[in-house]
Design an enzyme around this catalytic site. Structure first.
Site, mmCIF file in Angstrom:
data_model
loop_
_atom_site.group_PDB
_atom_site.id
_atom_site.type_symbol
_atom_site.label_atom_id
_atom_site.label_comp_id
_atom_site.label_asym_id
_atom_site.label_seq_id
_atom_site.Cartn_x
_atom_site.Cartn_y
_atom_site.Cartn_z
ATOM 1 N N LYS A 37 64.225 7.760 50.272
ATOM 2 C CA LYS A 37 65.575 7.746 50.552
ATOM 3 C C LYS A 37 66.449 8.208 49.441
ATOM 4 O O LYS A 37 67.682 8.968 49.342
ATOM 5 C CB LYS A 37 66.333 6.419 51.080
ATOM 6 C CG LYS A 37 67.703 6.403 51.530
ATOM 7 C CD LYS A 37 68.012 5.008 51.972
ATOM 8 C CE LYS A 37 68.243 4.036 51.004
ATOM 9 N NZ LYS A 37 69.753 4.176 50.334
ATOM 10 N N ASN A 38 66.227 7.418 48.352
ATOM 11 C CA ASN A 38 67.087 7.679 47.004
ATOM 12 C C ASN A 38 66.667 8.852 46.302
ATOM 13 O O ASN A 38 67.682 9.027 45.434
ATOM 14 C CB ASN A 38 66.735 6.319 46.146
ATOM 15 C CG ASN A 38 67.484 5.001 46.754
ATOM 16 O OD1 ASN A 38 68.309 5.192 47.591
ATOM 17 N ND2 ASN A 38 66.888 3.906 46.535
ATOM 18 N N ARG B 85 76.974 4.021 50.573
ATOM 19 C CA ARG B 85 77.510 4.152 49.228
ATOM 20 C C ARG B 85 77.273 5.577 48.404
ATOM 21 O O ARG B 85 78.229 6.006 47.524
ATOM 22 C CB ARG B 85 76.682 3.075 48.375
ATOM 23 C CG ARG B 85 77.198 1.585 48.790
ATOM 24 C CD ARG B 85 78.653 1.208 47.948
ATOM 25 N NE ARG B 85 79.092 -0.175 48.313
ATOM 26 C CZ ARG B 85 79.965 -0.660 47.594
ATOM 27 N NH1 ARG B 85 80.731 -0.050 46.603
ATOM 28 N NH2 ARG B 85 80.323 -2.022 48.083
ATOM 29 N N CYS C 263 76.124 -0.719 52.197
ATOM 30 C CA CYS C 263 75.875 -2.083 52.151
ATOM 31 C C CYS C 263 76.802 -2.985 51.390
ATOM 32 O O CYS C 263 77.001 -2.341 50.071
ATOM 33 C CB CYS C 263 74.223 -2.504 51.580
ATOM 34 S SG CYS C 263 73.110 -2.108 52.842
ATOM 35 N N ARG D 78 80.131 -2.059 43.022
ATOM 36 C CA ARG D 78 79.436 -1.177 42.813
ATOM 37 C C ARG D 78 80.533 -0.115 42.027
ATOM 38 O O ARG D 78 80.787 0.908 42.926
ATOM 39 C CB ARG D 78 78.256 -0.459 43.523
ATOM 40 C CG ARG D 78 77.233 -1.305 43.649
ATOM 41 C CD ARG D 78 76.207 -0.452 44.353
ATOM 42 N NE ARG D 78 75.942 -0.486 45.958
ATOM 43 C CZ ARG D 78 75.035 -0.252 46.596
ATOM 44 N NH1 ARG D 78 74.005 0.334 46.235
ATOM 45 N NH2 ARG D 78 75.048 -0.426 47.890
ATOM 46 N N ASP E 126 83.840 3.537 38.711
ATOM 47 C CA ASP E 126 84.408 4.282 37.387
ATOM 48 C C ASP E 126 83.806 5.033 36.430
ATOM 49 O O ASP E 126 84.236 6.041 35.657
ATOM 50 C CB ASP E 126 84.805 2.825 36.546
ATOM 51 C CG ASP E 126 85.612 1.855 37.253
ATOM 52 O OD1 ASP E 126 86.276 2.331 38.350
ATOM 53 O OD2 ASP E 126 86.079 0.616 36.818
ATOM 54 N N ASP F 88 65.662 -3.392 44.430
ATOM 55 C CA ASP F 88 65.511 -3.054 45.937
ATOM 56 C C ASP F 88 64.133 -3.717 46.443
ATOM 57 O O ASP F 88 64.073 -3.818 47.702
ATOM 58 C CB ASP F 88 65.189 -1.559 46.187
ATOM 59 C CG ASP F 88 66.845 -0.918 46.340
ATOM 60 O OD1 ASP F 88 67.720 -1.411 46.001
ATOM 61 O OD2 ASP F 88 66.724 0.339 46.344
ATOM 62 N N ARG G 4 68.515 2.523 57.863
ATOM 63 C CA ARG G 4 69.217 3.275 56.648
ATOM 64 C C ARG G 4 68.132 3.820 55.820
ATOM 65 O O ARG G 4 68.105 4.773 55.234
ATOM 66 C CB ARG G 4 70.402 2.623 55.957
ATOM 67 C CG ARG G 4 71.500 2.395 56.802
ATOM 68 C CD ARG G 4 72.690 1.259 55.826
ATOM 69 N NE ARG G 4 72.690 2.353 54.688
ATOM 70 C CZ ARG G 4 72.684 1.598 53.670
ATOM 71 N NH1 ARG G 4 72.486 0.296 53.344
ATOM 72 N NH2 ARG G 4 72.488 2.466 52.249
#
Length: 423
Positions: A27-28, A97, A121, A126, A129, A312, A404
């Site tokens: 996923k990431n 996110r 989530c 998080r 910036d 995770d 997700r």
């Protein structure tokens, strides 16, 4: 996949899992690669792309931006040749996110962007910036307006810059890599994230014509090119899904063989399985685990940026530690609200005390079934792992969080012999 209706996962615990699984795509990794496909202005084929609701959300954003996107048997094809829109509606940005990574891609291609702050989530702050500061150094003018970000590039094209992160943020590293790929000049990124998913994104961008050196290390150099083209790319296996399914087998005293793994990407979690008494066998891109008897509690698990223990994987390992012999001290160094699964594990009989970023788990001989609710993606995975070894039938609500990040988790668990159903 479409919209997933709210439902519970019903788990009949106490079954010893045993079987072989083909690991889903990460996923990431898939999400930033799909984002980068918008920047290319060409046609890309993304293979091994997991069927997840977060991927659905990314596809909806791409379509809104003007891309033509199709999906068939694990392959997502993105045609970005006609894409021109520079805005993403609030309802799409708030679904996940990682949607903030679209900001760099849109700015780099369109010279302007309007997006809202992302959703996903609720794991605590998080902040974006780092993302915004980096893009400003590259020539973007960004104005915050009632929860939205109005962004322009007065020069028409972003330029390279020397950027040093105070923390190796994965998302900010991805944003800079994507934005810098077509920026004018060289970008030097220091204290970059080193996750395998960063390296996978770099491989895709390089296949599209980008010039990137050092991905997967602390310092990344990107030489901007005028334009990119589409490419064919296969997403790497999901190391967090791998850790979760191995945990499911371990907690039931069972066996699991995972193909499509990168053992190097799992280097921080595999020794913990061995410390807990599991036996591992690694052959090429296959990782096999065999449990047996009661697990032994690992003494310490401290989450850190890669190559440290991944945040995770913390929740599924806590579910294992809850029934292991001994005590485990968890220290969560990434997200401050990452213990939201603790109260639900305690409803199942776990003994866990939390003080700030530290959780102390005293293993108990067994857990009891209960009605519990997932409040985030990995916390939901932990409750499923716990339910697999609990006495009786456990009902896990809030499964939309789990969908997700886990492709067909019911089917995968059934393939291992678990008794699970939705209701």
């Amino acid at each position: 996949m479409g919209v997933i209706p709210e439902k519970r996962l019903l788990i009949e615990g106490g079954r010893r899992l045993d079987g072989e699984l083909r690991l889903q795509g990460a996923k990431n990794s898939a999400l930033p690669i799909l984002t980068a496909a918008f920047l290319t202005g060409g046609v890309s084929e993304i293979h091994n792309c997991p069927d997840l609701t977060d991927v659905d959300a990314a596809i909806r954003i791409l379509r809104h931006l003007g891309c033509r996107v199709s999906r068939q048997e694990g392959v997502v094809t993105v045609d970005a040749t006609q894409a021109a829109d520079a805005t993403v509606p609030d309802e799409l940005m708030r679904e996940m996110r990682s949607s903030i990574v679209f900001l760099g891609a849109i700015l780099a291609r369109c010279g302007s962007a309007r997006v809202c702050f992302p959703g996903g989530c609720e794991l605590g702050p998080r902040p974006v910036d780092l993302h915004l500061a980096a893009l400003r150094r590259m020539g973007a003018v960004i104005r915050e307006d009632h929860g939205s970000l109005d962004c322009t590039v007065p020069a028409g094209r972003l330029h390279g810059a020397n950027i040093a992160f105070s923390f190796p943020s994965v998302g900010a590293t991805e944003n800079v890599m994507i934005a810098a790929a077509t920026a004018e000049g060289r970008t030097l990124l220091t204290n970059a994230a080193r996750e395998p998913e960063i390296l996978d994104l770099a491989r895709y961008l390089t296949a599209c014509g980008a010039r990137i050196d050092g991905a997967g290390e602390g310092v990344i150099t990107i030489e901007g090119v005028r334009s990119l083209h589409g490419a064919r790319h296969a997403v790497i296996g999901d190391r967090i899904a791998a850790a979760t399914y191995l945990a499911a087998a371990a907690v039931t005293g069972g066996r699991c063989s995972l193909t499509g793994c990168d053992p190097v990407a799992l280097a921080s979690v595999l020794p913990i399985f061995e410390e807990m008494g599991c036996r591992l066998r690694i052959e090429g891109r296959t990782v096999a685990l065999e449990g047996g008897g009661r697990l032994r509690a690992p003494r310490h698990i401290r989450t850190m940026p890669y190559p440290g223990f991944p945040t995770d994987a913390q929740a599924p390992f806590m579910a294992m530690s809850a029934v292991a012999e001994g005590h485990t001290v968890f220290v969560e160094n990434i997200f401050e609200n990452r213990y939201r699964h603790v109260s639900e594990l305690c409803r199942m009989g776990a003994h866990i005390k939390v003080e700030g970023r530290v959780a102390v788990v005293e293993g108990v001989p067994s857990l009891q079934s209960a009605e519990v609710e997932a409040s985030d993606l990995r916390g939901g995975a932990a409750l499923i792992v716990a339910g697999l070894c609990a006495d009786g039938e456990t009902a896990v609500a809030g499964m939309h969080h789990v969908y997700r990040g886990y492709e067909d988790i019911e089917g995968m668990l059934r393939a291992l012999g678990a008794s699970v159903r939705t209701g």
